[in-house]
Design a protein around this motif. Structure first.
Motif, short mmCIF file in Angstrom:
data_model
loop_
_atom_site.label_atom_id
_atom_site.label_comp_id
_atom_site.label_asym_id
_atom_site.label_seq_id
_atom_site.Cartn_x
_atom_site.Cartn_y
_atom_site.Cartn_z
N LYS A 305 55.93 32.49 19.25
CA LYS A 305 55.89 31.06 18.88
C LYS A 305 56.80 30.23 19.78
N THR A 306 57.94 30.83 20.17
CA THR A 306 58.91 30.06 20.95
C THR A 306 58.30 29.53 22.24
N ASP A 400 61.69 25.03 13.99
CA ASP A 400 61.40 26.46 13.99
C ASP A 400 61.74 27.06 12.63
N GLU A 401 60.99 28.09 12.28
CA GLU A 401 61.20 28.79 11.01
C GLU A 401 61.28 27.80 9.85
N GLY A 558 64.48 35.10 14.40
CA GLY A 558 64.48 34.75 15.80
C GLY A 558 65.16 35.66 16.80
MG MG Z 1 60.83 32.70 16.45
#
Ligand code: MG
Ligand code: ADP
Length: 703
Positions: A305-306, A400-401, A558
């Motif tokens: 995803k990053t 994120d997350e 992460g």
């Molecule tokens: Mg991630």
């Protein structure tokens, strides 16, 4: 709607409700007659039958009928009156601490009484303290028809005040001329066999004699289900409305510079997966229109995803806009910062870092660079969205997350941008801890993209469930593993205890493991360390200077060190499955086989075994989330992690779970055929102010 509808009237309109009672009702979230009607009984008292005295047991609340045998008037040194009654089966004491002379006179021997109250064990057998009682005359029925509702109270408010108020409210709002409007379309009601609103409320507030207390307690009545359904529906519609509203705002158009992107991709050591490419084009399509993107990217741990976020950021930057990326923990934010700095090294973008720990001079220069636009990209924690942080030209916000933040925070963030004439695009990313059935209450305000493919060559993580008695074996395995130049995580969990205890546990474990494994380089990271120390340890681990990283759950999201292929999780039985899956996602990131050892404290309960078994059998985050939901129920699954979770008035995610499947279909029907009911439904259940809703509604539904 010029005239105020009866249900919108303030509670002070009712007889018996003055400003003091109104203030108390307000504590229960009740201001209007409508609020009062949606304040449902928590249970019912059953006065439809009398119990023989011999059948009473302590703890029961029961209606009893008997003849006064004698009354023990107060004497010096004693402050209560005891009255004994009898029926054909036995004797019962009634105890009063407050009493009047008239009362004592009334309770003369021979009088027939019906008393209602809780039974407890007293000095001389069973007794009722301060029962509600009535004297009976020849021909009087001791029982009442119908069950008596018992409402949730707040200090200073009595059952009888509330009962009287609700009774009046029912009469006022459900009379023939002024009826509480039922916004649920008839077609939907018929489809599911739901009663209309008035009938549902009447059934629950004053149950007909045909209903038993047991039936009501089961929570399965169509009357109740209908209200719970309407509540779910309203929350779902609120998110949809919010989304449609936000989409009417202006947002920057990213023109996307192909050559920059090509160069960027050429520098990567790998090719994008098909799923990454697809999601990236969905994002690009969104951002090429003058309205804001609201997109959620779901992808299992390790799906990449990053990088998708980085390419979205690139598109904003090359179009001349700033980007902010927010991560839930400092550790993850720092790691993103490092990655993005590397990825953007051969562009002219300045990448900055901001968290609560950044203070003084560094902080002020960072804030300046964001405000004057000289820094294009900032990465950080929620500190990014404090009032003191201003951007020159923010075009894209990446979260994120997302599951760590919750719906309310997301909406609050969005509201922050709404004073400008242009709002940023929003990209939120999550590793899907929320099963599909719940997504509509969590994510309906977002468009969803799924990365349903892992980068090639990933080997699934082999998971074993091991009792802590076999710790020595596990330690031997670490030794062997490290000898092969591979790295290990040891995760200490103490989720219910304080953070301090958790950190201490990790510290102790590190000491203990160092004794057991003298040749191994051990690092320690936990939430109470200074950011710079944490960072130093993580860097050492990443560079391979440290073999074994002992950590708390701070490494849950992460963290990415491909050479670490063995993870030991201590006391995994304490964590949710999705959280364990996230943790386990730290391994299996390279091309070599990886392992996760769940070192549980025996004995383990049957459910505990089942839960860890699910993790052993599956590496698929979707499957795990669904199974977790089955085992623990939705309240736990959402509640455990969501700080900004929705508060329901009536619906209960566990009890009413099956209703969720119906919500989406009904919402579609309403949006197509009865859009005028959306606003009142949302207003009724989410308590949004009418004015805000008016504005929302206006922008969405006016041509
Ligand atoms: Mg991630
Ligand atoms: P997550 O979706 O859990 O956030 P990450 O973005 O951290 O996953 O990516 C996990 C790892 O996979 C990282 O090391 C990343 O560099 C790598 N990665 C991402 N995309 C690809 C790809 N297309 N091919 C190979 N490796 C990739």
């Amino acid at each position: 709607m010029s005239r105020q509808e009866p249900q919108q009237l303030p509670v002070t309109r009712l007889t018996g409700i003055g400003s003091q009672s109104a203030a108390r009702l307000q504590k229960l979230g009740i201001q209007t007659l409508q609020d009062l009607l949606f304040h449902l009984p928590q249970r019912y008292q059953d006065r439809t039958r009398t119990y023989p005295i011999a059948s009473l047991t302590p703890g029961m609340t029961a209606l009893v009928c008997g003849r006064v045998e004698y009354i023990d008037t107060p004497q010096r040194g004693r402050n209560s009156v005891i009255c004994r009654i009898s029926d054909a089966s036995g004797l019962l004491s009634l105890r009063f601490f407050h009493f009047s002379i008239q009362q004592i006179q009334q309770l003369r021997p021979g009088t027939q009484l019906s008393c209602f109250g809780e039974i407890r064990m007293g000095f001389n057998g069973l007794e009722m303290v301060h029962p509600e009682y009535r004297t009976l005359h020849a021909g009087d029925e001791p029982t009442e028809t119908g069950l008596t509702p018992v409402y949730p109270l707040t200090e200073g408010l009595t059952q009888s005040t509330l009962r009287k108020a609700i009774k009046q409210a029912l009469e006022l709002c459900l009379s023939n001329t002024d009826t509480l409007t039922d916004w649920l379309p008839a077609a939907v009601r018929q489809q599911y066999g739901y009663p209309d609103l008035a009938e549902a409320l009447l059934t629950l507030h004053s149950p007909p004699p045909t209903l038993s207390a047991e039936r009501l307690a089961q929570g399965e009545l169509p009357a109740l289900k209908r209200l719970a359904f309407e509540e779910f529906l309203a929350h779902h519609l609120a998110l949809l409305l919010g989304k449609q509203h936000y989409k009417t705002w202006q947002a920057p158009v990213f023109i996307g510079d192909i050559s920059t992107k090509t160069r960027f991709l050429a520098e990567l050591p790998f090719q994008l997966t098909g799923a990454q490419q697809r999601v990236i084009s969905e994002i690009e399509a969104d951002c090429s229109t003058p309205h804001p993107m609201l997109r959620l990217v779901q992808g299992d741990v390790g799906s990449g995803k990053t990088l998708v976020a980085a390419i979205a950021a690139l598109s904003a930057l090359s179009s001349g806009f700033q980007v902010a990326l927010m991560a839930p923990t400092e550790l993850l934010a720092e790691q993103h910062f490092r990655n993005f700095k590397r990825w953007f090294a051969h562009t002219d973008t300045q990448v900055l870092y901001l968290s609560g720990q950044i203070k003084g001079k560094v902080r002020s220069t960072t804030l300046e660079a964001l405000a004057d636009g000289s820094a294009g990209l900032v990465i950080g924690t929620h500190a990014l969205f404090q009032d003191s942080v201003n951007f020159q030209n923010l075009g894209l916000v990446i979260i994120d997350e997302q599951h760590r933040f919750g719906v309310q925070q997301r909406l609050a963030l969005r509201a922050k941008g709404q004073n400008a004439d242009r709002v940023p695009h929003q990209l939120v990313m999550t590793a899907t801890p929320i099963p599909r059935t719940l997504a509509m209450l969590q994510y309906s305000d977002l468009d969803i993209s799924v990365i349903d493919e892992l980068p090639p060559g990933r080997k699934p993580v082999t998971t074993s469930v091991i009792p802590s008695e076999r710790r020595a074996e596990v330690i031997a395995r670490i030794d062997h593993w490290v000898a092969q130049k591979r790295q290990v995580y040891w995760v200490c969990t103490l989720i219910d205890e304080s953070e301090q205890l958790q950190c201490e546990a990790a510290e102790n474990t590190a000491v203990y493991l160092q004794q057991a494994l003298p040749g191994v380089h051990i690092g320690l990271v936990h939430g109470r360390m200074k950011a710079s120390d944490k960072d130093a340890v993580m860097q050492a681990f990443k560079q391979g200077d440290c073999d074994l990283l002992v950590a708390t759950t701070v490494i849950e999201v992460g963290v990415d060190v491909p050479n670490a292929g063995l993870m030991i999780i201590e006391n995994p039985e304490r964590l949710g499955l999705s959280q364990l899956h996230q943790l386990r996602g730290r391994v299996g990131r390279g091309s070599l086989a990886s392992y996760c050892l769940l070192l549980y404290q025996s004995p383990l309960s049957e459910t505990g075994k089942q839960r860890l078994g699910i993790l052993r059998e599956s590496n698929d985050g979707f499957v795990i989330a669904e199974k977790d939901l089955e085992l623990r129920g939705p309240g736990e699954v959402i509640g455990n992690r969501q700080t900004g979770q929705i508060q329901f008035k009536i619906a209960d995610l566990s009890r009413d779970r099956e209703l969720l499947d119906r919500v989406q279909t009904a919402a579609q029907l309403i949006c197509r055929q009865h859009p005028e009911t959306i606003k009142p439904l949302v207003q009724r259940w989410t308590g949004g102010s009418l004015q805000d809703l008016d504005e929302l509604f206006h922008t969405v539904y006016s041509p």
